[in-house]
Design a protein around this motif. Structure first.
Motif, PDB file in Angstrom:
ATOM      1  N   SER A  37       0.850  -1.187   0.000  1.00 16.71           N
ATOM      2  CA  SER A  37       0.000   0.000   0.000  1.00 16.71           C
ATOM      3  C   SER A  37       0.884   1.236   0.000  1.00 16.71           C
ATOM      4  CB  SER A  37      -0.923   0.008   1.220  1.00 16.71           C
ATOM      5  OG  SER A  37      -0.171   0.238   2.402  1.00 16.71           O
ATOM      6  N   GLN A  38       0.245   2.406  -0.030  1.00 21.92           N
ATOM      7  CA  GLN A  38       0.993   3.654  -0.002  1.00 21.92           C
ATOM      8  C   GLN A  38       1.513   3.995   1.393  1.00 21.92           C
ATOM      9  OE1 GLN A  38       2.238   5.630  -2.267  1.00 21.92           O
ATOM     10  NE2 GLN A  38       1.476   4.273  -3.877  1.00 21.92           N
ATOM     11  N   VAL A  39       1.291   3.113   2.365  1.00 17.90           N
ATOM     12  CA  VAL A  39       1.971   3.271   3.650  1.00 17.90           C
ATOM     13  C   VAL A  39       3.476   3.234   3.432  1.00 17.90           C
ATOM     14  CG1 VAL A  39       2.396   2.183   5.889  1.00 17.90           C
ATOM     15  CG2 VAL A  39       0.057   2.397   5.029  1.00 17.90           C
ATOM     16  N   ALA A  40       3.918   2.413   2.480  1.00 14.67           N
ATOM     17  CA  ALA A  40       5.343   2.369   2.130  1.00 14.67           C
ATOM     18  C   ALA A  40       5.812   3.732   1.640  1.00 14.67           C
ATOM     19  CB  ALA A  40       5.579   1.302   1.066  1.00 14.67           C
ATOM     20  N   GLY A  41       4.992   4.400   0.821  1.00 18.58           N
ATOM     21  CA  GLY A  41       5.355   5.734   0.354  1.00 18.58           C
ATOM     22  C   GLY A  41       5.431   6.740   1.489  1.00 18.58           C
ATOM     23  N   ALA A  42       4.474   6.641   2.433  1.00 22.11           N
ATOM     24  CA  ALA A  42       4.500   7.555   3.578  1.00 22.11           C
ATOM     25  C   ALA A  42       5.758   7.340   4.422  1.00 22.11           C
ATOM     26  CB  ALA A  42       3.245   7.346   4.422  1.00 22.11           C
ATOM     27  N   ILE A  43       6.158   6.084   4.603  1.00 17.20           N
ATOM     28  CA  ILE A  43       7.370   5.794   5.389  1.00 17.20           C
ATOM     29  C   ILE A  43       8.602   6.347   4.681  1.00 17.20           C
ATOM     30  CG2 ILE A  43       8.858   3.917   6.179  1.00 17.20           C
ATOM     31  CD1 ILE A  43       6.284   2.300   6.697  1.00 17.20           C
ATOM     32  N   SER A  44       8.672   6.190   3.374  1.00 12.80           N
ATOM     33  CA  SER A  44       9.825   6.715   2.634  1.00 12.80           C
ATOM     34  C   SER A  44       9.879   8.238   2.718  1.00 12.80           C
ATOM     35  CB  SER A  44       9.760   6.266   1.171  1.00 12.80           C
ATOM     36  OG  SER A  44       8.700   6.905   0.489  1.00 12.80           O
ATOM     37  N   SER A  45       8.705   8.895   2.662  1.00  8.28           N
ATOM     38  CA  SER A  45       8.704  10.361   2.755  1.00  8.28           C
ATOM     39  C   SER A  45       9.150  10.821   4.143  1.00  8.28           C
ATOM     40  CB  SER A  45       7.304  10.901   2.440  1.00  8.28           C
ATOM     41  OG  SER A  45       6.375  10.528   3.446  1.00  8.28           O
ATOM     42  N   LEU A  46       8.791  10.094   5.202  1.00 11.26           N
ATOM     43  CA  LEU A  46       9.237  10.448   6.552  1.00 11.26           C
ATOM     44  C   LEU A  46      10.749  10.264   6.696  1.00 11.26           C
ATOM     45  CD1 LEU A  46       6.357   8.905   8.700  1.00 11.26           C
ATOM     46  CD2 LEU A  46       6.731  11.315   8.123  1.00 11.26           C
ATOM     47  N   PHE A  47      11.293   9.252   6.033  1.00 15.24           N
ATOM     48  CA  PHE A  47      12.748   9.041   6.055  1.00 15.24           C
ATOM     49  C   PHE A  47      13.455  10.209   5.357  1.00 15.24           C
ATOM     50  CE2 PHE A  47      16.707   7.326   4.361  1.00 15.24           C
ATOM     51  CZ  PHE A  47      17.257   6.738   5.488  1.00 15.24           C
ATOM     52  N   ILE A  48      12.898  10.671   4.224  1.00 12.71           N
ATOM     53  CA  ILE A  48      13.468  11.819   3.521  1.00 12.71           C
ATOM     54  C   ILE A  48      13.366  13.070   4.390  1.00 12.71           C
ATOM     55  CG2 ILE A  48      13.212  13.305   1.497  1.00 12.71           C
ATOM     56  CD1 ILE A  48      14.426  10.599   0.870  1.00 12.71           C
ATOM     57  N   LEU A  49      12.259  13.200   5.130  1.00 18.14           N
ATOM     58  CA  LEU A  49      12.108  14.336   6.037  1.00 18.14           C
ATOM     59  C   LEU A  49      13.227  14.352   7.081  1.00 18.14           C
ATOM     60  CD1 LEU A  49      10.473  16.739   7.150  1.00 18.14           C
ATOM     61  CD2 LEU A  49       9.124  15.080   8.471  1.00 18.14           C
ATOM     62  N   LEU A  50      13.570  13.182   7.601  1.00 22.91           N
ATOM     63  CA  LEU A  50      14.671  13.088   8.563  1.00 22.91           C
ATOM     64  C   LEU A  50      15.977  13.556   7.935  1.00 22.91           C
ATOM     65  CD1 LEU A  50      15.745  12.122  11.333  1.00 22.91           C
ATOM     66  CD2 LEU A  50      16.026   9.854  10.310  1.00 22.91           C
ATOM     67  N   ILE A  51      16.215  13.171   6.681  1.00 24.99           N
ATOM     68  CA  ILE A  51      17.433  13.600   5.982  1.00 24.99           C
ATOM     69  C   ILE A  51      17.442  15.116   5.838  1.00 24.99           C
ATOM     70  CG2 ILE A  51      18.720  13.443   3.819  1.00 24.99           C
ATOM     71  CD1 ILE A  51      18.829  10.899   5.398  1.00 24.99           C
ATOM     72  N   ILE A  52      16.286  15.685   5.452  1.00 23.32           N
ATOM     73  CA  ILE A  52      16.210  17.135   5.232  1.00 23.32           C
ATOM     74  C   ILE A  52      16.485  17.895   6.527  1.00 23.32           C
ATOM     75  CG2 ILE A  52      14.657  19.022   4.613  1.00 23.32           C
ATOM     76  CD1 ILE A  52      13.217  17.087   2.729  1.00 23.32           C
ATOM     77  N   VAL A  53      15.919  17.432   7.610  1.00 20.95           N
ATOM     78  CA  VAL A  53      16.003  18.171   8.872  1.00 20.95           C
ATOM     79  C   VAL A  53      17.365  18.020   9.539  1.00 20.95           C
ATOM     80  CG1 VAL A  53      15.036  18.350  11.196  1.00 20.95           C
ATOM     81  CG2 VAL A  53      13.515  18.064   9.228  1.00 20.95           C
ATOM     82  N   LYS A  54      17.945  16.809   9.507  1.00 20.61           N
ATOM     83  CA  LYS A  54      19.135  16.552  10.319  1.00 20.61           C
ATOM     84  C   LYS A  54      20.388  16.190   9.525  1.00 20.61           C
ATOM     85  CE  LYS A  54      17.310  17.151  14.411  1.00 20.61           C
ATOM     86  NZ  LYS A  54      17.777  18.249  15.289  1.00 20.61           N
ATOM     87  N   LEU A  55      20.256  15.403   8.443  1.00 21.33           N
ATOM     88  CA  LEU A  55      21.437  14.783   7.841  1.00 21.33           C
ATOM     89  C   LEU A  55      21.829  15.370   6.492  1.00 21.33           C
ATOM     90  CD1 LEU A  55      20.515  11.057   8.611  1.00 21.33           C
ATOM     91  CD2 LEU A  55      21.878  12.637   9.999  1.00 21.33           C
ATOM     92  N   GLY A  56      21.063  16.314   5.965  1.00 20.44           N
ATOM     93  CA  GLY A  56      21.340  16.815   4.628  1.00 20.44           C
ATOM     94  C   GLY A  56      22.690  17.485   4.492  1.00 20.44           C
ATOM     95  N   GLU A  57      23.120  18.202   5.546  1.00 16.02           N
ATOM     96  CA  GLU A  57      24.374  18.948   5.469  1.00 16.02           C
ATOM     97  C   GLU A  57      25.597  18.036   5.386  1.00 16.02           C
ATOM     98  OE1 GLU A  57      24.437  19.590  10.331  1.00 16.02           O
ATOM     99  OE2 GLU A  57      24.073  21.274   8.985  1.00 16.02           O
ATOM    100  N   LEU A  58      25.426  16.739   5.691  1.00 22.75           N
ATOM    101  CA  LEU A  58      26.549  15.798   5.617  1.00 22.75           C
ATOM    102  C   LEU A  58      27.007  15.558   4.178  1.00 22.75           C
ATOM    103  CD1 LEU A  58      25.429  13.119   8.251  1.00 22.75           C
ATOM    104  CD2 LEU A  58      27.006  15.043   8.559  1.00 22.75           C
ATOM    105  N   PHE A  59      26.143  15.878   3.202  1.00 23.16           N
ATOM    106  CA  PHE A  59      26.480  15.618   1.799  1.00 23.16           C
ATOM    107  C   PHE A  59      27.053  16.860   1.117  1.00 23.16           C
ATOM    108  CE2 PHE A  59      23.134  12.554   2.834  1.00 23.16           C
ATOM    109  CZ  PHE A  59      23.752  11.372   2.454  1.00 23.16           C
ATOM    110  N   HIS A  60      27.658  17.753   1.917  1.00 22.88           N
ATOM    111  CA  HIS A  60      28.238  18.979   1.368  1.00 22.88           C
ATOM    112  C   HIS A  60      29.328  18.671   0.347  1.00 22.88           C
ATOM    113  CE1 HIS A  60      31.077  22.362   1.294  1.00 22.88           C
ATOM    114  NE2 HIS A  60      30.021  23.146   1.513  1.00 22.88           N
ATOM    115  N   ASP A  61      30.159  17.662   0.587  1.00 24.06           N
ATOM    116  CA  ASP A  61      31.302  17.355  -0.277  1.00 24.06           C
ATOM    117  C   ASP A  61      30.996  16.269  -1.304  1.00 24.06           C
ATOM    118  OD1 ASP A  61      33.355  19.114   0.842  1.00 24.06           O
ATOM    119  OD2 ASP A  61      33.075  17.919   2.662  1.00 24.06           O
ATOM    120  N   LEU A  62      29.741  15.974  -1.538  1.00 24.91           N
ATOM    121  CA  LEU A  62      29.383  14.956  -2.534  1.00 24.91           C
ATOM    122  C   LEU A  62      29.696  15.475  -3.937  1.00 24.91           C
ATOM    123  CD1 LEU A  62      27.980  12.310  -3.389  1.00 24.91           C
ATOM    124  CD2 LEU A  62      25.815  13.565  -3.335  1.00 24.91           C
ATOM    125  N   PRO A  63      30.515  14.767  -4.725  1.00 23.20           N
ATOM    126  CA  PRO A  63      30.838  15.223  -6.087  1.00 23.20           C
ATOM    127  C   PRO A  63      29.612  15.156  -7.007  1.00 23.20           C
ATOM    128  CG  PRO A  63      32.475  13.654  -5.297  1.00 23.20           C
ATOM    129  CD  PRO A  63      31.323  13.599  -4.329  1.00 23.20           C
TER     130      PRO A  63
END
Length: 757
Positions: free
Chosen positions: A413-439
């Motif tokens: 079901s689209q519960v899988a989509g909701a879970i993936s969007s929440l995981f992306i939200l976590l990346i946006i809020v906390k972990l996004g800045e870790l990819f500053h040096d990504l080529p």
């Protein structure tokens, strides 16, 4: 022993043949019924127009309002019935797997759209969660997609081109302008999709055939590949947009290839090899692994670590992603001044995005046994883009690769989509800045490797060559137009060409003369069925397409050609001979009248007496001679002759045989109209002309196998009259043939009496 072995199969074959023959005899059926024309059929079946339902009476009811709420908010239907024990674990694993793919693809496809990578993360969160609420497909993964991103990129680069000076200030201003263009474009795309969905315009996607969509996505994959070459080789290219922009970009890449940065090329090559190897391992170990190896995520993490540890940006001039701000951005109103510039591209993107989403949605729905509502899908996708655009997302659709992963890893079901969007939200809020040096070269490698599925569609040319040349032509025109004219104009050209091809194909359908299959009431093309024989004295003609304004003339010409009779020549010769006969008869009457005048008044008399005398003498002649003299002083004589009024008074002298003209070898023509789905005024006029022309050469015309809507349209068009009645229309070809054999020649005195039952 050998003879016994050889006779065994022969005995078995003979036994099987006898059994099959017995089965065929058992399947024989015999039916007796009266011969049915349209009048009898309507009386027997009590035909009447279908009743119309009045939905407006229940439109304002409470039940209707609740039904509309459930229709447009499907999550209220399926979420209360969600089987937690059976589906939750699969949806959880599936959501995490999709999120792991969504993270690198979001960063990469934002680059493809000409935007900073963080906006790819935004586009992987907001639209996915909105679709969770409004979507009807249980398996598609909504979010960034390569084709949509490259279409957005062509718009952003044309309206906010690359600055000549690559300073930080110019780059920041350019990015801000492109973000505004992309978010406004997303809002406009969403408005188009929601509006089309609410007016139930979901069928618009039916005009995008599968060969068209596959040719278009293949060309888009080539566009994506070319757009990433500058990141692979570390080149700074000029901004190209409009027709032939792809060609200009390729030429510029070739021209600047010696300026490539070795560090960037090596980084892209290593990342590409790692991704390919991981994908091959996933394909080989698919049955043993509980979930695919997250090659893209591992490559992303590894490349970021190596870039940070080795200082690729400073030592080897490798471009990196740069600053990724943490947290969500506030909603921003779209720039309505851009609407006029974006409306064409927005409609194209809206249609393409919906076509891709509904195609994948229907595939998964068919595979898992549920239904996808195309109109609600249009609304759901539109709301995802509309609300996403307000939060600075760019237009999205669904990804084929992520959708397949979501299904294969246990998503239900689209519960899988909701879970993936929440995981992306976590990346946006906390972990996004870790990819500053990504080529950026690694992101380009991710994009290029993910194009493998779409580039494989080049093999469609070989399969379509064998299966359907017309579909191959659509594929090639779509591919070529999209490559040369860019994505928006290419789609317009492709749709117009495919529709024109449909018109051309209906203009040139297959015409056939039908014969009766022995001992059956089945009629087939005599050119295809060797045992089908034409019924003596009856010609049965059929077209494989409906008859309308574009092919009505071709239908008439093909009919006259297949009948083996030069109808137009016979009619013209008949008219010439009849006119010649009338002229000779008129001269003879004038000569006789002159002699009577001379005999009645040898010394001369007044004109009025001569006329009266001649009229009294003419009354002793036959009625036809009298009529001829009454109109001899004017043009009415020629009109009466041209209209054939004398034929009914003197049938023996006006027949083809009496005039010395060849007669057709058939007395009845039957038009099989079973292929007609509608008729227009041109078709009606063409059919009436066929009746008139063939009756002129003493062939009666009948029609057969008309569907009820077509009969209704014939009535509405006043096709039936005193000379063409419903008795000329039969329920089947066999009914018409049987009736024609019972009435071998039309009676010249009255065409109506031919079909009197």
């Amino acid at each position: 022993m050998g003879l016994a072995d050889a006779s065994g199969p022969r005995d078995t074959q003979a036994l099987l043949s006898a059994t099959q023959a017995m089965d065929l005899r058992r399947r024989d059926y015999h039916m007796e019924r009266p011969l049915l024309n349209q009048e009898h059929l309507e009386e027997l079946g009590r035909w009447g127009s279908a009743p119309r339902t009045h939905q407006w009476r229940t439109w304002c009811s409470r039940a209707r309002a609740y039904a509309l709420l459930l229709q447009h908010l499907p999550v209220l239907v399926w979420l209360p019935r969600y089987p937690v024990r059976d589906w939750l674990l699969g949806d959880l694993l599936s959501g995490l797997s999709v999120a792991i793919m969504q993270l690198p693809q979001g960063l990469a496809y934002a680059l493809l759209a000409g935007l900073p990578p963080v906006f790819g993360l935004y586009s992987s969160f907001y639209p996915v969660f909105i679709y969770f609420l409004f979507g009807t497909s249980r398996h598609i993964s909504v979010g960034t997609f390569a084709v949509m991103s490259v279409m957005v990129g062509s718009v952003t680069e044309s309206l906010a081109p690359q600055a000549l000076n690559d300073s930080m200030i110019n780059e920041t201003a350019r990015d801000a302008a492109r973000v505004q263009v992309a978010s406004t474009l997303s809002v406009l795309v969403g408005l188009f999709q929601v509006g089309l969905g609410l007016i139930h315009f979901g069928f618009v996607v039916t005009y995008l055939s599968e060969p068209l969509v596959r040719g278009y996505t293949t060309a888009a994959a080539v566009q994506v590949f070319v757009s990433q070459l500058k990141y692979v080789f570390g080149l700074h290219l000029s901004s190209h947009s409009g027709p032939l922009s792809l060609i200009y970009t390729v030429l510029e890449v070739c021209w600047k290839l010696p300026q490539s940065k070795v560090g960037t090329v090596v980084t892209a090559a290593v990342a590409g090899v790692v991704l390919v190897v991981v994908k091959l391992l996933n394909d080989k170990l698919q049955q043993q692994l509980p979930m695919p190896i997250p090659g893209e995520l591992l490559t992303l993490i590894g490349a970021t670590g190596i870039s940070y540890g080795m200082g690729l940006k400073h030592r080897f001039e490798v471009d990196v992603v740069g600053n990724i701000p943490a947290g969500l951005v506030p909603p921003v109103a779209p720039n309505t001044q851009l609407f006029s510039k974006l409306v064409g591209s927005a409609f194209t993107i809206a249609v393409v995005g919906f076509a891709i989403a509904i195609s994948l949605g229907k595939i998964f729905a068919l595979r898992h046994g549920y239904r996808v509502d195309s109109n609600q899908e249009l609304v759901a996708l539109g709301l995802s883009n509309l609300i996403g655009g307000i939060f600075q997302c760019f237009p999205v659709s669904c990804s084929m690769s992520r959708s397949l992963v979501q299904e294969s890893t246990g998503g239900n079901s689209q519960v899988a989509g909701a879970i993936s969007s929440l995981f992306i939200l976590l990346i946006i809020v906390k972990l996004g800045e870790l990819f500053h040096d990504l080529p950026k070269a690694v992101l380009a490698a991710i994009i290029i490797v993910n194009l493998k599925g779409m580039l494989r569609q080049l093999s469609d040319m070989r399969s379509l060559w064998k299966a359907n040349r017309a579909d191959l032509l659509i594929w090639l025109v779509t591919f070529t137009a999209t490559i040369l004219l860019n994505l928006d104009l290419g789609l317009v050209v492709a749709v117009i060409f495919s529709l024109l091809l449909v018109v051309v194909r209906t203009q040139m359908p297959h015409y056939s003369v039908l014969g009766q299959v022995p001992d059956t009431d089945i009629y087939r093309d005599v050119a295809e069925y060797s045992e089908a024989k034409e019924v003596r004295g009856v010609k049965v003609f059929r077209s494989s397409a409906t008859v309308y304004f574009a092919n009505a003339e071709f239908y008439s010409d093909a009919l006259k050609q297949r009948c083996g009779v030069d109808v137009d020549f016979l009619i013209s010769q008949k008219k010439k001979l009849l006119k010649k006969q009338e002229q000779l008869k008129l001269k003879q009457l004038q000569k006789e009248e002159k002699l009577r005048k001379q005999a009645a008044s040898p010394k001369g008399a007044s004109v009025s007496i001569n006329v009266n005398t001649s009229l009294e003498d003419m009354r002793s002649n036959n009625v036809e001679d009298c009529k001829m003299m009454q109109v001899s002083s004017g043009d009415k004589m020629e009109d009466a002759t041209a209209n054939g009024q004398e034929d009914s008074k003197a049938p023996d002298g006006s027949t083809l045989k009496a005039l010395g003209l060849p007669q057709p070898d058939f007395h009845s023509l039957i038009l099989d109209l079973g292929a007609l789905s509608f008729v227009d005024t041109v078709c009606l006029k063409s059919l009436k002309n066929i009746f008139h022309d063939f009756r002129e050469i003493e062939v009666e015309v009948y029609m057969a196998a008309c569907h009820s809507p077509v009969v209704s349209q014939l009535e509405a068009g006043h096709f039936f009259d005193a000379s063409i009645t419903k008795k000329h229309l039969f329920a089947s070809v066999h009914d018409a043939v049987t009736f024609a054999l019972q009435h071998p020649r039309p009676v010249p005195d009255s065409p109506v009496s031919v079909t009197r039952l």
